[in-house]
Structure formats: C-alpha cells, structure tokens
Write an enzyme that holds these catalytic residues in place. Structure first.
Site, PDB file in Angstrom:
ATOM      1  N   ASP A  71       0.729  -1.127   0.212  1.00 31.25           N
ATOM      2  CA  ASP A  71       0.006   0.106   0.082  1.00 31.25           C
ATOM      3  C   ASP A  71       0.883   1.269   0.094  1.00 31.25           C
ATOM      4  OD1 ASP A  71       1.011  -0.284   2.769  1.00 31.25           O
ATOM      5  OD2 ASP A  71      -0.875  -0.886   3.383  1.00 31.25           O
ATOM      6  N   ASN A 140      -7.030  -3.408  14.329  1.00 36.64           N
ATOM      7  CA  ASN A 140      -8.572  -3.546  14.096  1.00 36.64           C
ATOM      8  C   ASN A 140      -8.726  -4.684  12.972  1.00 36.64           C
ATOM      9  OD1 ASN A 140      -7.569  -2.484  11.773  1.00 36.64           O
ATOM     10  ND2 ASN A 140      -9.022  -0.794  11.605  1.00 36.64           N
ATOM     11  N   HIS A 142      -6.944  -5.093  10.217  1.00 33.77           N
ATOM     12  CA  HIS A 142      -6.787  -4.927   8.663  1.00 33.77           C
ATOM     13  C   HIS A 142      -5.158  -5.583   8.296  1.00 33.77           C
ATOM     14  CE1 HIS A 142      -4.540  -0.584   9.694  1.00 33.77           C
ATOM     15  NE2 HIS A 142      -3.577  -1.563   9.230  1.00 33.77           N
ATOM     16  N   GLU A 147      -9.479  -2.099   5.569  1.00 36.44           N
ATOM     17  CA  GLU A 147     -10.016  -1.694   6.552  1.00 36.44           C
ATOM     18  C   GLU A 147     -11.101  -2.714   6.948  1.00 36.44           C
ATOM     19  OE1 GLU A 147      -8.495   0.034   8.739  1.00 36.44           O
ATOM     20  OE2 GLU A 147      -8.192   1.906   8.351  1.00 36.44           O
TER      21      GLU A 147
HETATM   22  C1  GLP Z   1      -0.326  -0.361   8.641  1.00 35.78           C
HETATM   23  C2  GLP Z   1       0.000  -0.790   7.057  1.00 35.78           C
HETATM   24  C3  GLP Z   1      -0.314  -2.163   7.581  1.00 35.78           C
HETATM   25  C4  GLP Z   1       0.417  -2.966   8.652  1.00 35.78           C
HETATM   26  C5  GLP Z   1      -0.437  -2.330   9.775  1.00 35.78           C
HETATM   27  C6  GLP Z   1       0.498  -2.615  11.237  1.00 35.78           C
HETATM   28  O1  GLP Z   1      -1.363   0.696   8.499  1.00 35.78           O
HETATM   29  N1  GLP Z   1      -0.758  -0.460   6.174  1.00 35.78           N
HETATM   30  O2  GLP Z   1       0.230  -2.976   6.182  1.00 35.78           O
HETATM   31  O3  GLP Z   1       0.605  -4.086   8.683  1.00 35.78           O
HETATM   32  O4  GLP Z   1      -0.760  -0.956   9.693  1.00 35.78           O
HETATM   33  O5  GLP Z   1       1.284  -1.690  11.479  1.00 35.78           O
HETATM   34  P1  GLP Z   1       2.336  -1.667  12.521  1.00 35.78           P
HETATM   35  O6  GLP Z   1       3.336  -2.718  12.308  1.00 35.78           O
HETATM   36  O7  GLP Z   1       3.068  -0.331  12.651  1.00 35.78           O
HETATM   37  O8  GLP Z   1       1.485  -2.045  13.857  1.00 35.78           O
END
Ligand code: GLP
Length: 249
Positions: A71, A140, A142, A147
């Site tokens: 993304d 959450n 995702h 989402e």
């Molecule tokens: C982000 C990314 C995801 C990631 C998730 C967890 O927003 N878009 O690809 O896996 O949230 O992030 P983190 O590892 O910082 O907790």
C-alpha cells in the site's frame, strides 16, 4: 480442507524478527527470482534490518528478486518522509542489491486511482504473481490498508482509512502534519492470490485482532480472518500478541 495457519509463538519481538527474516531468506536463497509482497509499519523494521544483514554477509541476494508493496498513502510524493516509498528505501532497498526497477509500490499521486489499481494488478500478474506475501496486521484486523468491511474479493484500489488507523500511524508523520485520509492498497483477493503468506504480529496492541483473526468467525469485520481460507499461511508472533488466542482456546 486446508490445515489452517501454522502458528509460531516466540518470547519476544526480536525472536519474531529473527524467525521471519530466516523464513524469507529460506525462500529467497533457493529461488532468487522470488516475487515478494512487502508490508510497512513498525513491526517489519527488525525483519528488514536482518534481511539487510543477510545480504551483507552473502547469505542471500535480491539481485533477481522483485517486490510489490501492499500500500501507499494517497497524496504523498515518494520523497515524503512518511511515504511508504521512503520507508522502503530507508529500511531495505538502499541496503540490498535489489534492482529499483523491480521494486513496486502503488503510486500515491496517481490522478486516477482506479486506473492505478488496474496497472498495479497487471504488474503483479506480469511478474508471475506474488510468491511470498509478508503481512502485518492492524489493531482492528486490517491487512494492507483493507479496513474492516473490505470485500473479500477486493483488488488494488483507493480506500478511506479509519480514524483508528490514522491515529495509530500518526507517529510516522512530522509534527503538525495530518495523516492522509485515503490510501491505495492491494485488495484482499490480491493478497489471497499469493502462493504463500507470512503474517507477523508483535505486542499487546495486536492481541485482540490476532485472536479474532484466528479464533473468531470469518467476517468482514476482521479482514485478517479471511487468511484462514488460504492453504499456506504462517503466523509468527510474540507471546504478547498471542495472549488473546490463548484466552479463547
Ligand atoms: C499499517 C499498514 C499495514 C500494517 C499495519 C500494522 O497501517 N498499512 O500494512 O501491517 O498498519 O502496522 P504496525 O506494524 O506499525 O503496527
């Protein structure tokens, strides 16, 4: 019926990064032209540091590999410090021998997000599909920026981020800057098409999402719950992230 995800629970985040990096090296070394799907966020930082180390010591080369990131924020240029383009350069690409022409991220500046989604899907297909998709998980549930409520047949597209996600990611943005409201993300169907999936989760903030993903119902409310449909998923997490699964079991 697939046997369901393989769950590896380790004591702490460092051990998770060691294990996940070794898993990736173990796939890339015998298949140097592997197509990787890659995540951003806090969780994979340690993994990327270890992959850079494995390259330095000659354990693995990325020279023939390709990568597709999950993304990118909409509206951020690739040189914005909070963009995922910048993250990938700083965390991994600059330290390894991957050909920049074979590293791919959605274009957050594309004026037509629908066309950009189609272009990205086509590029993945032309590369032969994703061999190993590495994923994190949002608090959450995702995956990528899919989402809760994201359709399981979704493809790369523009999405609106939830307030919770924007709040969680605020720490990556310079003081006073707002977190974009929209992003372009691979869809859930795009993710499920990968031949193999490695999901990494650490810390107590992921416990509820991981429990819902593994032990709750398969539901759009927890996008990661769909991963149980996939025949080759490994989940590597620390005891803090696994705590909810134990409670439910
Ligand atoms: C982000 C990314 C995801 C990631 C998730 C967890 O927003 N878009 O690809 O896996 O949230 O992030 P983190 O590892 O910082 O907790």
């Amino acid at each position: 019926m697939s046997p369901g995800p393989r769950l590896v629970v380790l004591d702490e985040a460092d051990a998770v990064a060691d294990h996940a990096a070794a898993h990736i090296v173990g796939k890339l070394a015998p298949k140097p032209d592997l197509v990787l799907g890659l995540p951003t966020g806090e969780t994979p930082r340690g993994i990327y540091a270890r992959l850079a180390g494995a390259y330095r010591t000659g354990e693995v080369s990325f020279a023939r590999a390709s990568s597709f990131n999950l993304d990118e924020y909409q509206g951020l240029p690739p040189d914005h410090p909070a963009s995922y383009h910048a993250y990938m350069r700083e965390m991994l690409f600059r330290y390894v021998d991957i050909d920049p022409a074979r590293t791919h991220l959605p274009d957050g500046l594309a004026s037509d997000a629908t066309a950009e989604g189609r272009r990205y899907e086509k590029a993945i297909a032309e590369a032969g599909g994703i061999g190993l998709m590495v994923l994190g998980i949002g608090g959450n549930g995702h995956i990528g920026f899919n989402e809760p409520g994201s359709p399981f047949d979704s493809r790369t597209r523009a999405v609106r981020l939830t307030e919770a996600t924007r709040e969680a990611n605020r720490r990556s943005f310079p003081e006073g800057e707002t977190v974009p409201e929209f992003a372009i993300t691979m869809g859930i169907a795009t993710i499920l098409e990968a031949r193999e999936i490695l999901l990494v989760a650490t810390g107590p903030a992921k416990a509820e999402a991981l429990a819902a993903a593994l032990a709750g119902p398969e539901t759009l409310r927890c996008p990661a719950s769909v991963l149980r449909r996939h025949p080759a998923v490994t989940i590597v997490c620390d005891t803090a992230a696994a705590a909810g699964i134990r409670l439910r079991a």
